[in-house]
Enzyme design. Structure first.
Site, PDB file in Angstrom:
ATOM      1  CG  ASN A 233     -16.469  51.879 -10.732  1.00  0.00           C
ATOM      2  OD1 ASN A 233     -16.326  53.102 -10.714  1.00  0.00           O
ATOM      3  ND2 ASN A 233     -17.587  51.312 -11.092  1.00  0.00           N
TER       4      ASN A 233
ATOM      5  CB  SER B  32     -15.719  49.127  -0.146  1.00  0.00           C
ATOM      6  OG  SER B  32     -16.483  47.939  -0.126  1.00  0.00           O
ATOM      7  N   GLY B  33     -14.594  47.063   2.215  1.00  0.00           N
ATOM      8  CA  GLY B  33     -13.877  45.840   2.555  1.00  0.00           C
ATOM      9  C   GLY B  33     -13.805  44.800   1.455  1.00  0.00           C
ATOM     10  CG  HIS B  34     -17.179  43.931  -1.371  1.00  0.00           C
ATOM     11  ND1 HIS B  34     -17.468  43.588  -2.661  1.00  0.00           N
ATOM     12  CD2 HIS B  34     -17.741  45.144  -1.180  1.00  0.00           C
ATOM     13  CE1 HIS B  34     -18.198  44.542  -3.216  1.00  0.00           C
ATOM     14  NE2 HIS B  34     -18.375  45.504  -2.334  1.00  0.00           N
TER      15      HIS B  34
ATOM     16  CB  CYS C  52     -23.388  48.741  -8.930  1.00  0.00           C
ATOM     17  SG  CYS C  52     -22.192  48.437  -7.664  1.00  0.00           S
TER      18      CYS C  52
ATOM     19  CB  THR D 201     -24.833  46.832  17.631  1.00  0.00           C
ATOM     20  OG1 THR D 201     -25.831  47.217  18.577  1.00  0.00           O
ATOM     21  CG2 THR D 201     -23.794  45.946  18.286  1.00  0.00           C
TER      22      THR D 201
HETATM   23  N1  PLP Z   1     -17.372  53.141  -5.167  1.00  0.00           N
HETATM   24  C1  PLP Z   1     -16.757  52.442  -6.119  1.00  0.00           C
HETATM   25  C2  PLP Z   1     -15.748  53.123  -6.990  1.00  0.00           C
HETATM   26  C3  PLP Z   1     -17.044  51.092  -6.310  1.00  0.00           C
HETATM   27  O1  PLP Z   1     -16.430  50.401  -7.273  1.00  0.00           O
HETATM   28  C4  PLP Z   1     -18.010  50.472  -5.461  1.00  0.00           C
HETATM   29  C5  PLP Z   1     -18.395  49.064  -5.657  1.00  0.00           C
HETATM   30  O2  PLP Z   1     -18.406  48.555  -6.745  1.00  0.00           O
HETATM   31  C6  PLP Z   1     -18.621  51.255  -4.471  1.00  0.00           C
HETATM   32  C7  PLP Z   1     -18.276  52.579  -4.353  1.00  0.00           C
HETATM   33  C8  PLP Z   1     -19.651  50.672  -3.565  1.00  0.00           C
HETATM   34  O3  PLP Z   1     -19.069  49.906  -2.553  1.00  0.00           O
HETATM   35  P1  PLP Z   1     -19.925  48.785  -1.805  1.00  0.00           P
HETATM   36  O4  PLP Z   1     -20.126  47.665  -2.759  1.00  0.00           O
HETATM   37  O5  PLP Z   1     -19.072  48.412  -0.614  1.00  0.00           O
HETATM   38  O6  PLP Z   1     -21.203  49.428  -1.373  1.00  0.00           O
END
Ligand code: PLP
Length: 388
Positions: free
Chosen positions: A160, A210-212, A335, A248
């Site tokens: 990431n 992951s969706g977003h 994050c 749910t």
């Molecule tokens: N794994 C990676 C490589 C990510 O870049 C991210 C989010 O930045 C995640 C996991 C976590 O995903 P989520 O934001 O859907 O919890």
């Protein structure tokens, strides 16, 4: 604010798509339809329930197809973080009587690394393999750590912060020879829709999306499970999702993820080509700025992420300078909220390079004008901000 026909402010130059993406308006519209018309509980025995259950089945099929899976199943989760937690902890608990070794890499997202470290405190033997200077896992060290007691190996597909792609397919083959007990997991959150891959070719047992990150909303993700893989659930409750992930199901978000996966897979090569051209232009433009260091390599990468450093400048200051010009990038992983990058540190980058790191990340909506505007603003920043 001047707006285009979809109501999005035109002055905003959003180049932080590895943090999150704008929801595709077509997907958002479909979600509203599901929320207001096909709103049944998939566990209900009446027609509305059945209708919702069918929507989930369609989304599962769309995702399996997008992931190149002929078999296997999908567990829908609240996002990549939960899917990674479920993959690691669910496997560790299911296999703990057969071995204690868990292998992962120092490049992983915190949702993998911190879960592994927590398991380490609970009696598992956790090994974190460092990356080389180009931001790829040291494969020889990883394979050397694989023994008969290894129950889980987790290696992300695309990083990431850097966009580096790990050789997961080749590693999986070797891991199987050395550690026949091991479940192989890959966090593909930053690879899905950005790198051409299939779970069949990767040979993995578990894979997170992951969706977003692909124009679906936040709060939805999925864990792919190959046939025959056993996990213990982290949550307890109803019968949903084979009791592996009770609760749910969020049908509108699941529908969105299925659509986003299908759209991303169908336009993958076209998006990769367009974004590669943007990235190449950006690399060229920043190489003309004296003192800018490119941290991401140019090969075996997803073109959607480019990490660079301006040693002597603080990323936080740069970030706000750019923000004032309507340009949004990040200092690393969203994050981490400004914490120093564990990835750049593990690569052996200098403190000045780590302090001055910026991550630019593209989406299918990114344009050449945005790249030019970013490069020009970066040149301004270097001229106007004080070099330490
Ligand atoms: N794994 C990676 C490589 C990510 O870049 C991210 C989010 O930045 C995640 C996991 C976590 O995903 P989520 O934001 O859907 O919890």
């Amino acid at each position: 604010m001047k707006c285009d026909k979809e109501g999005i402010g035109m002055q905003e130059i959003y180049l932080d798509n590895a943090a999150t993406t704008r929801v595709d308006p077509v997907i958002a519209a479909r979600m509203v339809e599901v929320m207001t018309e096909q709103y049944g509980n998939p566990s209900s025995l009446h027609r509305k329930g059945l209708e919702a259950e069918r929507l989930i089945a369609v989304a599962e099929k769309q995702l399996l197809t997008a992931l190149g899976a002929k078999k296997g199943k999908i567990l829908f989760t609240s996002g990549g973080t939960e899917a990674n937690n479920l993959a690691l902890r669910g496997t560790a608990l299911a296999k703990q009587r057969r071995g204690k070794r868990i292998i992962t890499t120092a490049l992983e997202h915190s949702s993998v690394l911190d879960t592994a470290r927590a398991l380490g405190k609970e009696g598992f033997e956790v090994i974190e393999i460092p990356p080389d200077a180009s931001g790829r896992v040291d494969t020889a060290a990883l394979l050397a750590a694989c023994n008969a007691e290894t129950i889980l190996v987790s290696v992300m597909l695309a990083n990431n912060e850097l966009g580096t792609v790990q050789p997961v397919a080749a590693l999986t083959k070797e891991i199987r020879r050395r550690s026949p007990l091991a479940v192989v997991h890959s966090d593909a959150v930053q690879a899905f829709g950005k790198v051409a891959f299939s779970v069949e070719k990767l040979g993995v047992d578990l894979l997170t999306v992951s969706g977003h990150k692909i124009h679906a909303p936040k709060g939805i993700g999925a864990l792919y499970l190959a046939d025959g893989v056993r996990l213990l659930p982290m949550l307890h409750g109803g019968e949903q999702q084979g009791r592996l992930r009770p609760g749910t199901e969020p049908v509108p978000a699941i529908v969105a993820l299925g659509m986003a996966g299908e759209i991303a897979a169908s336009s993958l090569l076209e998006n990769i080509a367009a974004v590669s051209a943007l990235r190449a232009t950006l690399c060229e433009e920043i190489s003309a700025l004296l003192g800018v260091v490119q941290n991401s390599p140019n090969e075996e990468i997803t073109p959607f992420v480019l990490n660079l450093s301006l040693p002597g400048y603080r990323s936080e200051v740069l970030l706000h300078f750019l923000e004032q010009r309507g340009i949004f990038v990040s200092s690393g992983s969203a994050c981490a909220k400004g914490a120093k990058s564990h990835v750049l540190a593990a690569m052996g980058k200098s403190p000045a390079e780590i302090d001055g790191a910026l991550r630019v990340s593209f989406s299918k909506y990114s344009t050449l004008e945005e790249v030019h505007a970013f490069s020009a603003a970066l040149a301004d920043a270097m001229a106007q901000l004080q070099h330490r």
